[in-house]
Design a protein around this motif. Structure first.
Motif, short mmCIF file in Angstrom:
data_model
loop_
_atom_site.label_atom_id
_atom_site.label_comp_id
_atom_site.label_asym_id
_atom_site.label_seq_id
_atom_site.Cartn_x
_atom_site.Cartn_y
_atom_site.Cartn_z
N UNK A 231 0.84 -1.21 0.00
CA UNK A 231 0.00 0.00 0.00
C UNK A 231 0.87 1.25 0.00
N UNK A 232 1.96 1.22 0.77
CA UNK A 232 2.87 2.39 0.81
C UNK A 232 3.54 2.60 -0.54
N UNK A 233 3.80 1.48 -1.25
CA UNK A 233 4.52 1.58 -2.53
C UNK A 233 3.63 2.12 -3.65
N UNK A 234 2.32 2.17 -3.41
CA UNK A 234 1.41 2.62 -4.46
C UNK A 234 1.34 4.16 -4.43
N UNK A 235 1.84 4.83 -5.47
CA UNK A 235 1.79 6.30 -5.46
C UNK A 235 0.35 6.80 -5.37
N UNK A 236 0.13 7.84 -4.55
CA UNK A 236 -1.24 8.33 -4.31
C UNK A 236 -1.94 8.65 -5.63
N UNK A 237 -1.18 9.23 -6.58
CA UNK A 237 -1.84 9.64 -7.84
C UNK A 237 -2.10 8.44 -8.77
N UNK A 238 -1.58 7.27 -8.41
CA UNK A 238 -1.82 6.10 -9.28
C UNK A 238 -2.59 5.00 -8.55
N UNK A 239 -3.35 5.39 -7.52
CA UNK A 239 -4.10 4.38 -6.77
C UNK A 239 -5.18 3.76 -7.64
N UNK A 240 -5.31 2.46 -7.52
CA UNK A 240 -6.37 1.77 -8.28
C UNK A 240 -7.27 1.02 -7.30
N UNK A 241 -8.56 0.88 -7.64
CA UNK A 241 -9.46 0.16 -6.74
C UNK A 241 -9.06 -1.30 -6.59
N UNK A 242 -9.38 -1.86 -5.42
CA UNK A 242 -9.23 -3.30 -5.21
C UNK A 242 -10.55 -3.94 -5.63
N UNK A 243 -10.41 -4.95 -6.49
CA UNK A 243 -11.61 -5.57 -7.07
C UNK A 243 -11.75 -7.00 -6.54
N UNK A 244 -12.96 -7.38 -6.16
CA UNK A 244 -13.21 -8.77 -5.77
C UNK A 244 -14.17 -9.41 -6.77
N UNK A 245 -13.77 -10.60 -7.23
CA UNK A 245 -14.58 -11.33 -8.20
C UNK A 245 -15.28 -12.49 -7.49
N UNK A 246 -16.51 -12.72 -7.84
CA UNK A 246 -17.24 -13.85 -7.25
C UNK A 246 -17.86 -14.70 -8.36
#
Ligand code: SAM
Length: 254
Positions: A231-246
């Motif tokens: 999470x720290x390594x993810x640049x704030x301006x490049x954050x992407x949603x976490x997706x859950x598939x069911x």
């Protein structure tokens, strides 16, 4: 029966740690609504947990009424506190012995619960009893052969535990065929659950799912450290949603 959800700490953490963005919840309810066989349906949710789906179905499926059944009193207490709705009745009960008359419902919804049931064939027969002919069962789960949740990236030990807990697709289809259901559809559906890995981390800090009970405190902490670093390594301006598939299995009562 699995009594892990009788833990009040887990029930409180579950409510906080499993919320869904409104748009994702709405997309799920629209998918459920697409299988509903008639207007103003009578819906039963089995293993309703803290009530997020029951209240959402009552809000967005026009004219619906929902009986929300769960085996855990602490989960029901959270549901009544956080997701009250005039069209939802929360009730203590088990999938294998639902407190409702025969032929009472048009829809039964089970989310993330099928892997908890100790006697799945019996639960399938009970669903056949309480549904009207033409009624549908909608199961939201992940089949053993498609376990792909983000959580395994950080706690890889959970995958082998889940391979023992979750049913395979063929097993589930066979149980429901034997109980008198026809398969209507098996689909796959994915939605964002958090806006970023940082948000995902802050939700998992509270150990909000029963699966974490199989880990030692050290194993849990190590996985959380891996997640925090990612999470720290993810640049704030490049954050992407976490997706859950069911996986979604839909059965129709003959
Ligand atoms: C992972 S939670 C899912 C809650 C909710 N459906 C959701 O998707 O957020 C599983 C729920 O199933 C309930 N449960 C487990 N075994 C059950 C059974 N045999 N009958 C009814 N509920 C059960 C637990 O108490 C818990 O609330």
């Amino acid at each position: 029966m699995n009594r892990v959800y009788d833990d009040e700490r887990l029930a409180g953490a579950y409510e906080r740690g499993n919320e869904m963005p409104e748009a994702s919840l709405r997309a799920w309810v629209e998918l459920i609504a697409s299988y509903v066989p008639r207007p103003s349906p009578a819906i039963v949710e089995i293993g309703a947990g803290t009530g997020m789906f029951s209240a959402a179905m009552a809000r967005w499926i026009g004219g619906s009424s929902v009986l929300a059944v769960d085996a855990s009193e602490p989960m029901l207490a959270e549901a009544r506190r956080h997701h009250p709705h005039p069209a939802v009745r929360y009730m203590s009960g088990a999938a294998e012995n639902v407190p409702a008359p025969s032929d009472a419902f048009d829809v039964a919804f089970l989310s993330r619960v099928i892997h908890h049931l100790p006697d799945r064939p019996r639960a399938a027969r009970e669903l056949a009893r309480i549904l009207r002919p033409g009624g549908v069962v909608i199961i939201r789960t992940t089949f053993r052969e498609r376990l792909d949740a983000v959580v395994y990236d950080y706690w890889p030990q959970l995958r082998s535990a889940d391979e023992r807990r979750f049913p395979g697709e063929a097993e589930l289809l066979a149980d429901f065929a034997t109980a008198g259901f026809a398969v209507r559809e098996v689909a796959s559906f994915a939605q964002p659950v958090t806006a970023s890995l940082r948000d995902y981390h802050s939700r998992l800090i509270h150990r909000p799912q029963s699966k974490f009970a199989s880990l030692t405190p050290e194993q849990f902490h190590e996985g959380l450290q891996r997640l925090a670093a990612a999470a720290r390594a993810e640049p704030v301006e490049q954050q992407v949603p976490v997706i859950e598939r069911y996986d979604v299995a839909v059965f129709c009562r003959r």
